[in-house]
Design a protein around this motif. Structure first.
Motif, PDB file in Angstrom:
ATOM      1  N   ILE A   1       6.426   5.126   1.624  1.00 38.72           N
ATOM      2  CA  ILE A   1       7.072   3.926   2.153  1.00 38.72           C
ATOM      3  C   ILE A   1       6.092   2.747   2.175  1.00 38.72           C
ATOM      4  O   ILE A   1       6.410   1.646   1.720  1.00 38.72           O
ATOM      5  CB  ILE A   1       7.634   4.188   3.559  1.00 38.72           C
ATOM      6  CG1 ILE A   1       8.825   5.157   3.491  1.00 38.72           C
ATOM      7  CG2 ILE A   1       8.079   2.880   4.231  1.00 38.72           C
ATOM      8  CD1 ILE A   1       9.337   5.615   4.831  1.00 38.72           C
ATOM      9  N   VAL A   2       4.889   2.978   2.700  1.00 33.94           N
ATOM     10  CA  VAL A   2       3.917   1.874   2.832  1.00 33.94           C
ATOM     11  C   VAL A   2       3.311   1.512   1.478  1.00 33.94           C
ATOM     12  O   VAL A   2       2.770   0.408   1.305  1.00 33.94           O
ATOM     13  CB  VAL A   2       2.819   2.254   3.840  1.00 33.94           C
ATOM     14  CG1 VAL A   2       1.810   3.217   3.248  1.00 33.94           C
ATOM     15  CG2 VAL A   2       2.108   0.993   4.352  1.00 33.94           C
ATOM     16  N   LEU A   3       3.416   2.404   0.497  1.00 31.98           N
ATOM     17  CA  LEU A   3       2.895   2.099  -0.834  1.00 31.98           C
ATOM     18  C   LEU A   3       3.678   0.959  -1.490  1.00 31.98           C
ATOM     19  O   LEU A   3       3.119   0.229  -2.327  1.00 31.98           O
ATOM     20  CB  LEU A   3       2.950   3.352  -1.719  1.00 31.98           C
ATOM     21  CG  LEU A   3       2.392   3.225  -3.142  1.00 31.98           C
ATOM     22  CD1 LEU A   3       0.919   2.831  -3.107  1.00 31.98           C
ATOM     23  CD2 LEU A   3       2.581   4.526  -3.913  1.00 31.98           C
TER      24      LEU A   3
ATOM     25  N   LEU B   1       3.289  -4.403  -4.078  1.00 35.29           N
ATOM     26  CA  LEU B   1       3.820  -5.760  -4.236  1.00 35.29           C
ATOM     27  C   LEU B   1       2.758  -6.809  -3.941  1.00 35.29           C
ATOM     28  O   LEU B   1       2.590  -7.784  -4.689  1.00 35.29           O
ATOM     29  CB  LEU B   1       5.039  -5.954  -3.328  1.00 35.29           C
ATOM     30  CG  LEU B   1       6.297  -5.153  -3.691  1.00 35.29           C
ATOM     31  CD1 LEU B   1       7.374  -5.331  -2.629  1.00 35.29           C
ATOM     32  CD2 LEU B   1       6.827  -5.563  -5.056  1.00 35.29           C
ATOM     33  N   ASN B   2       2.031  -6.642  -2.848  1.00 32.94           N
ATOM     34  CA  ASN B   2       0.993  -7.614  -2.486  1.00 32.94           C
ATOM     35  C   ASN B   2      -0.227  -7.519  -3.404  1.00 32.94           C
ATOM     36  O   ASN B   2      -0.930  -8.516  -3.606  1.00 32.94           O
ATOM     37  CB  ASN B   2       0.560  -7.419  -1.032  1.00 32.94           C
ATOM     38  CG  ASN B   2       1.604  -7.916  -0.053  1.00 32.94           C
ATOM     39  OD1 ASN B   2       2.458  -8.715  -0.396  1.00 32.94           O
ATOM     40  ND2 ASN B   2       1.537  -7.437   1.174  1.00 32.94           N
ATOM     41  N   SER B   3      -0.473  -6.338  -3.963  1.00 35.46           N
ATOM     42  CA  SER B   3      -1.603  -6.175  -4.868  1.00 35.46           C
ATOM     43  C   SER B   3      -1.445  -7.030  -6.111  1.00 35.46           C
ATOM     44  O   SER B   3      -2.428  -7.572  -6.645  1.00 35.46           O
ATOM     45  CB  SER B   3      -1.752  -4.703  -5.285  1.00 35.46           C
ATOM     46  OG  SER B   3      -2.136  -3.906  -4.206  1.00 35.46           O
TER      47      SER B   3
ATOM     48  N   MET C   1      -3.789  -2.588   5.585  1.00 38.16           N
ATOM     49  CA  MET C   1      -4.267  -2.635   4.198  1.00 38.16           C
ATOM     50  C   MET C   1      -3.199  -3.216   3.273  1.00 38.16           C
ATOM     51  O   MET C   1      -3.522  -3.879   2.277  1.00 38.16           O
ATOM     52  CB  MET C   1      -4.656  -1.227   3.736  1.00 38.16           C
ATOM     53  CG  MET C   1      -5.199  -1.166   2.314  1.00 38.16           C
ATOM     54  SD  MET C   1      -6.664  -2.185   2.058  1.00 38.16           S
ATOM     55  CE  MET C   1      -7.900  -1.192   2.861  1.00 38.16           C
ATOM     56  N   ALA C   2      -1.930  -2.986   3.615  1.00 35.94           N
ATOM     57  CA  ALA C   2      -0.849  -3.561   2.818  1.00 35.94           C
ATOM     58  C   ALA C   2      -0.886  -5.089   2.862  1.00 35.94           C
ATOM     59  O   ALA C   2      -0.450  -5.759   1.917  1.00 35.94           O
ATOM     60  CB  ALA C   2       0.510  -3.058   3.320  1.00 35.94           C
ATOM     61  N   LEU C   3      -1.424  -5.652   3.950  1.00 36.27           N
ATOM     62  CA  LEU C   3      -1.531  -7.107   4.072  1.00 36.27           C
ATOM     63  C   LEU C   3      -2.700  -7.661   3.259  1.00 36.27           C
ATOM     64  O   LEU C   3      -2.551  -8.609   2.501  1.00 36.27           O
ATOM     65  CB  LEU C   3      -1.692  -7.494   5.540  1.00 36.27           C
ATOM     66  CG  LEU C   3      -0.494  -7.272   6.466  1.00 36.27           C
ATOM     67  CD1 LEU C   3      -0.879  -7.622   7.890  1.00 36.27           C
ATOM     68  CD2 LEU C   3       0.695  -8.115   6.017  1.00 36.27           C
TER      69      LEU C   3
END
Length: 289
Positions: free
Chosen positions: A48-50, A55-57, A228-230
């Motif tokens: 889910i968090v991937l 997207l942000n990467s 980290m997703a941010l």
């Protein structure tokens, strides 16, 4: 921009394979959830968090910008200081947690040669805790010195450490798996029998019921990489291409986390079924004291 798919993969392997990652599944087992469901919980949360991570990467890789610049699109030139400093505070806290756990591992290793480091009765009073283990406190200081050294020399040093540490950590996980399997065999169980164990309904009921425990675990697994997703553009901007960062993260994040979940659940179940321990342990370094 010289980070290849292997570099991005090793970055995630280095971040994923750690004692806190092992606890994501082992803590659920300790709360009464079956090992199989605990592993599935970790895998689902990380998949889910991937999604936001990938997207942000892409923003970081495509435009070569870090998180503080990326956040200006939402918060403006001045407002971007709020998420930037907030993320920094969280990072400081997370570094302290990792360093404290790492310090415990350092103390466990040193305790093989110097018994003082593994002496749990040797404690000192600290603010908020009257019985801090001295060995782990010294291990924490040693670990933090290494962290400061790597951070001071920048991301090139991080890349160097991750390229060495990634393969080493995989070997360590395999060794921990064999250690857990051996503990199971000494107790008269196989891996299949350990994972065939169902939920401990009485223990789950004591902790709020299955829905509460399982959803709390899923939330924890998502939150594990939420920050980290941010700020993932801070790392993805060094990737050679969007394809490199995408493939590197697809290989380097969910697979090591699934491996950690499997080994963590296996270890927790091995300690629970071992007559000498009898309780599911969520911190592997604890058995070496």
């Amino acid at each position: 921009r010289n980070w290849s798919t292997a570099s991005i993969c090793n970055l995630w392997v280095g971040m994923s394979i750690c004692i806190p990652s092992l606890t994501m599944a082992s803590s659920l087992v300790a709360l009464g959830v079956s090992p199989l469901l605990a592993v599935l919980n970790v895998i689902l949360g990380n998949l889910i968090v991937l999604i936001p991570i990938q997207l942000n990467s892409k923003i970081g890789t495509k435009y070569g910008i870090p998180f503080p610049i990326f956040s200006r699109m939402t918060f403006g030139n001045k407002g971007t200081h709020l998420p930037t400093f907030s993320r920094s505070i969280v990072a400081c806290g997370w570094t302290s947690i990792q360093a404290w756990v790492g310090g415990g591992a350092v103390a466990a290793l040193l305790g093989i040669l110097i018994p003082m480091f593994s002496d749990q009765s040797n404690t000192v009073a600290m603010p908020g805790n009257d019985s801090v283990v001295v060995g782990q406190l010294i291990g924490f200081a040693i670990f933090m010195v290494f962290v400061f050294f790597v951070a001071y020399h920048g991301l090139d040093q991080v890349k160097w450490v991750q390229n060495i540490g990634g393969p080493v950590l995989i070997v360590i996980m395999i060794l921990l798996m064999f250690f857990s399997v051996n503990m199971l065999h000494e107790s008269g169980y196989t891996i299949g029998q350990a994972f065939a164990q169902g939920n401990d309904e009485a223990l789950i009921a004591q902790n709020g019921g299955f829905a509460f425990v399982y959803m709390a675990g899923l939330t924890a697994n998502i939150a594990f990489w939420a920050t980290m997703a941010l700020n993932i553009p801070d790392f993805s901007r060094y990737a050679k291409s969007v394809k490199s960062q995408f493939n590197g993260q697809m290989l380097g994040m969910p697979i090591p986390m699934a491996l950690c979940a499997f080994v963590g659940a296996l270890f927790a179940q091995a300690t629970r079924l071992n007559p000498a321990i009898g309780v599911a342990q969520f911190d592997p370094s604890a058995v070496f004291y």
